[in-house]
Scaffold this motif. Sequence first.
Motif, PDB file in Angstrom:
ATOM      1  N   ASP A   1       9.284 -37.396 -29.786  1.00 51.00           N
ATOM      2  CA  ASP A   1      10.212 -37.574 -30.903  1.00 51.00           C
ATOM      3  C   ASP A   1       9.478 -37.905 -32.199  1.00 51.00           C
ATOM      4  OD1 ASP A   1      12.357 -37.066 -29.261  1.00 51.00           O
ATOM      5  OD2 ASP A   1      12.861 -39.174 -28.941  1.00 51.00           O
ATOM      6  N   LYS A   2       8.351 -38.583 -32.098  1.00 52.22           N
ATOM      7  CA  LYS A   2       7.597 -38.963 -33.293  1.00 52.22           C
ATOM      8  C   LYS A   2       7.045 -37.746 -34.036  1.00 52.22           C
ATOM      9  CE  LYS A   2       6.269 -43.583 -31.718  1.00 52.22           C
ATOM     10  NZ  LYS A   2       5.156 -44.474 -31.307  1.00 52.22           N
ATOM     11  N   VAL A   3       6.860 -36.653 -33.310  1.00 51.67           N
ATOM     12  CA  VAL A   3       6.358 -35.421 -33.935  1.00 51.67           C
ATOM     13  C   VAL A   3       7.308 -34.949 -35.029  1.00 51.67           C
ATOM     14  CG1 VAL A   3       5.819 -32.981 -33.521  1.00 51.67           C
ATOM     15  CG2 VAL A   3       5.124 -34.714 -31.851  1.00 51.67           C
ATOM     16  N   TYR A   4       8.608 -35.207 -34.835  1.00 54.26           N
ATOM     17  CA  TYR A   4       9.628 -34.684 -35.757  1.00 54.26           C
ATOM     18  C   TYR A   4      10.214 -35.754 -36.669  1.00 54.26           C
ATOM     19  CZ  TYR A   4       9.271 -31.380 -31.907  1.00 54.26           C
ATOM     20  OH  TYR A   4       8.783 -30.527 -30.949  1.00 54.26           O
ATOM     21  N   GLU A   5       9.638 -36.949 -36.648  1.00 52.99           N
ATOM     22  CA  GLU A   5      10.173 -38.039 -37.471  1.00 52.99           C
ATOM     23  C   GLU A   5      10.081 -37.694 -38.954  1.00 52.99           C
ATOM     24  OE1 GLU A   5       8.294 -41.737 -36.658  1.00 52.99           O
ATOM     25  OE2 GLU A   5       9.516 -42.171 -34.885  1.00 52.99           O
ATOM     26  N   GLY A   6      11.197 -37.907 -39.677  1.00 51.73           N
ATOM     27  CA  GLY A   6      11.200 -37.742 -41.115  1.00 51.73           C
ATOM     28  C   GLY A   6      11.275 -36.315 -41.613  1.00 51.73           C
ATOM     29  N   ILE A   7      11.466 -35.371 -40.723  1.00 49.41           N
ATOM     30  CA  ILE A   7      11.512 -33.968 -41.117  1.00 49.41           C
ATOM     31  C   ILE A   7      12.602 -33.261 -40.324  1.00 49.41           C
ATOM     32  CG2 ILE A   7       9.832 -33.136 -39.402  1.00 49.41           C
ATOM     33  CD1 ILE A   7       8.676 -31.322 -41.604  1.00 49.41           C
ATOM     34  N   GLN A   8      13.204 -32.265 -40.915  1.00 48.35           N
ATOM     35  CA  GLN A   8      14.167 -31.445 -40.180  1.00 48.35           C
ATOM     36  C   GLN A   8      13.420 -30.233 -39.630  1.00 48.35           C
ATOM     37  OE1 GLN A   8      17.717 -30.296 -42.276  1.00 48.35           O
ATOM     38  NE2 GLN A   8      18.382 -28.901 -40.648  1.00 48.35           N
ATOM     39  N   PRO A   9      13.106 -30.234 -38.332  1.00 45.28           N
ATOM     40  CA  PRO A   9      12.351 -29.122 -37.763  1.00 45.28           C
ATOM     41  C   PRO A   9      13.251 -27.921 -37.503  1.00 45.28           C
ATOM     42  CG  PRO A   9      12.921 -30.658 -36.035  1.00 45.28           C
ATOM     43  CD  PRO A   9      13.450 -31.250 -37.322  1.00 45.28           C
ATOM     44  N   LEU A  10      12.647 -26.831 -37.180  1.00 44.82           N
ATOM     45  CA  LEU A  10      13.388 -25.687 -36.681  1.00 44.82           C
ATOM     46  C   LEU A  10      13.933 -26.017 -35.296  1.00 44.82           C
ATOM     47  CD1 LEU A  10      10.747 -22.935 -37.570  1.00 44.82           C
ATOM     48  CD2 LEU A  10      12.773 -23.537 -38.901  1.00 44.82           C
ATOM     49  N   VAL A  11      14.922 -25.252 -34.859  1.00 45.65           N
ATOM     50  CA  VAL A  11      15.411 -25.352 -33.484  1.00 45.65           C
ATOM     51  C   VAL A  11      15.247 -23.997 -32.815  1.00 45.65           C
ATOM     52  CG1 VAL A  11      17.016 -27.233 -33.969  1.00 45.65           C
ATOM     53  CG2 VAL A  11      17.782 -24.859 -34.231  1.00 45.65           C
ATOM     54  N   ALA A  12      15.414 -23.975 -31.512  1.00 42.46           N
ATOM     55  CA  ALA A  12      15.170 -22.751 -30.748  1.00 42.46           C
ATOM     56  C   ALA A  12      15.994 -21.576 -31.263  1.00 42.46           C
ATOM     57  CB  ALA A  12      15.469 -23.003 -29.275  1.00 42.46           C
ATOM     58  N   GLU A  13      17.241 -21.854 -31.651  1.00 44.86           N
ATOM     59  CA  GLU A  13      18.125 -20.785 -32.121  1.00 44.86           C
ATOM     60  C   GLU A  13      17.624 -20.137 -33.406  1.00 44.86           C
ATOM     61  OE1 GLU A  13      20.143 -23.133 -29.153  1.00 44.86           O
ATOM     62  OE2 GLU A  13      19.058 -23.729 -30.982  1.00 44.86           O
ATOM     63  N   ASP A  14      16.908 -20.910 -34.248  1.00 46.95           N
ATOM     64  CA  ASP A  14      16.345 -20.341 -35.474  1.00 46.95           C
ATOM     65  C   ASP A  14      15.348 -19.230 -35.150  1.00 46.95           C
ATOM     66  OD1 ASP A  14      17.721 -22.130 -37.170  1.00 46.95           O
ATOM     67  OD2 ASP A  14      16.161 -23.656 -36.900  1.00 46.95           O
ATOM     68  N   ILE A  15      14.494 -19.485 -34.172  1.00 45.12           N
ATOM     69  CA  ILE A  15      13.479 -18.495 -33.813  1.00 45.12           C
ATOM     70  C   ILE A  15      14.103 -17.339 -33.045  1.00 45.12           C
ATOM     71  CG2 ILE A  15      11.246 -18.132 -32.696  1.00 45.12           C
ATOM     72  CD1 ILE A  15      11.328 -20.032 -35.178  1.00 45.12           C
ATOM     73  N   ALA A  16      15.099 -17.636 -32.226  1.00 43.14           N
ATOM     74  CA  ALA A  16      15.805 -16.566 -31.510  1.00 43.14           C
ATOM     75  C   ALA A  16      16.400 -15.567 -32.497  1.00 43.14           C
ATOM     76  CB  ALA A  16      16.899 -17.152 -30.622  1.00 43.14           C
ATOM     77  N   GLU A  17      16.961 -16.070 -33.600  1.00 39.70           N
ATOM     78  CA  GLU A  17      17.535 -15.178 -34.603  1.00 39.70           C
ATOM     79  C   GLU A  17      16.480 -14.258 -35.199  1.00 39.70           C
ATOM     80  OE1 GLU A  17      19.963 -16.810 -37.645  1.00 39.70           O
ATOM     81  OE2 GLU A  17      21.271 -17.907 -36.264  1.00 39.70           O
ATOM     82  N   GLU A  18      15.283 -14.782 -35.442  1.00 31.04           N
ATOM     83  CA  GLU A  18      14.206 -13.952 -35.994  1.00 31.04           C
ATOM     84  C   GLU A  18      13.765 -12.887 -34.988  1.00 31.04           C
ATOM     85  OE1 GLU A  18      13.591 -14.204 -39.066  1.00 31.04           O
ATOM     86  OE2 GLU A  18      14.740 -16.050 -39.318  1.00 31.04           O
TER      87      GLU A  18
END
Length: 271
Positions: free
Chosen positions: A220-237
């Motif tokens: 969870d600390k990897v994504y602290e303070g930032i809105q990361p992509l989610v799996a569905e974002d990459i699926a759309e690409e």
Amino acid sequence: MSVFNASRLLGKTVLVTGASAGIGAATAILFAKAGSNVILAARRTDALKTVTEACVAAHKEAGVQGGGKFAAVQLDVSDRKQIASFFERVPEDLKKVDILVNNAGFVLGVDRVGNLAEDEIESMFSVNVLGLIAMTQLLVKGEISAAEEFTLLIAKHVAGREPYVGGSIYCATKHAVRAFTGSLLREVVDTNIRVTEIQPGMVETEFSVVRFRGDKSAADKVYEGIQPLVAEDIAEEIVWAASRPPHVNIAEVFVLPVNQASPTISYRGAK
């Protein structure tokens, strides 16, 4: 054109590796929603069953007139025998694959050189590089040699563009995949085969949980303070790239969260 009514994907057969979770699962579901048939391949059979059921539901909900055939096939891409016999376990009406999404891959640890575990080095190369090459060879050599058109999508990682501290082996595997993909693109230039390399940045899936060997708090600390992509974002690409006209090849898709510029440069005040 919306990927959800992309007529070019209707009735196409898609093979997705690493389809039991994360980007692979989201990609399989979105292809189902677009009217494709999907072969879902991964190690975890229970998870595969759940994702396959989600594909059936997504196809039904979309109401598209096409596709709708789904098969879950257990596959460990580090096992060469399983790859060699893969199509023996695929239903006859799904053996002509139109789109391969080489998604299976993982990372273990953030150890630096000198403290790397030999078994983990071998595992990452076996899955991320050798397994990917074996699956690609299987399709290129046997299944698509006479195909009118074929699309190969390789879901890689920003680690294939830039190394970073604590990622020596994972970065090495992804740089190897980038070199392999680049060579393949050049080798099939006289064919109707399209080769697309997907390079996502920070995506919040179970990826980091695996990296930290099940430590969810560290992940969870990897994504602290930032809105990361989610799996569905990459699926759309991925689905968008596959839905381009046959003469159009999206050779490379590099996708980042808006507050990430590289593996080591990000703005952590976004959340």
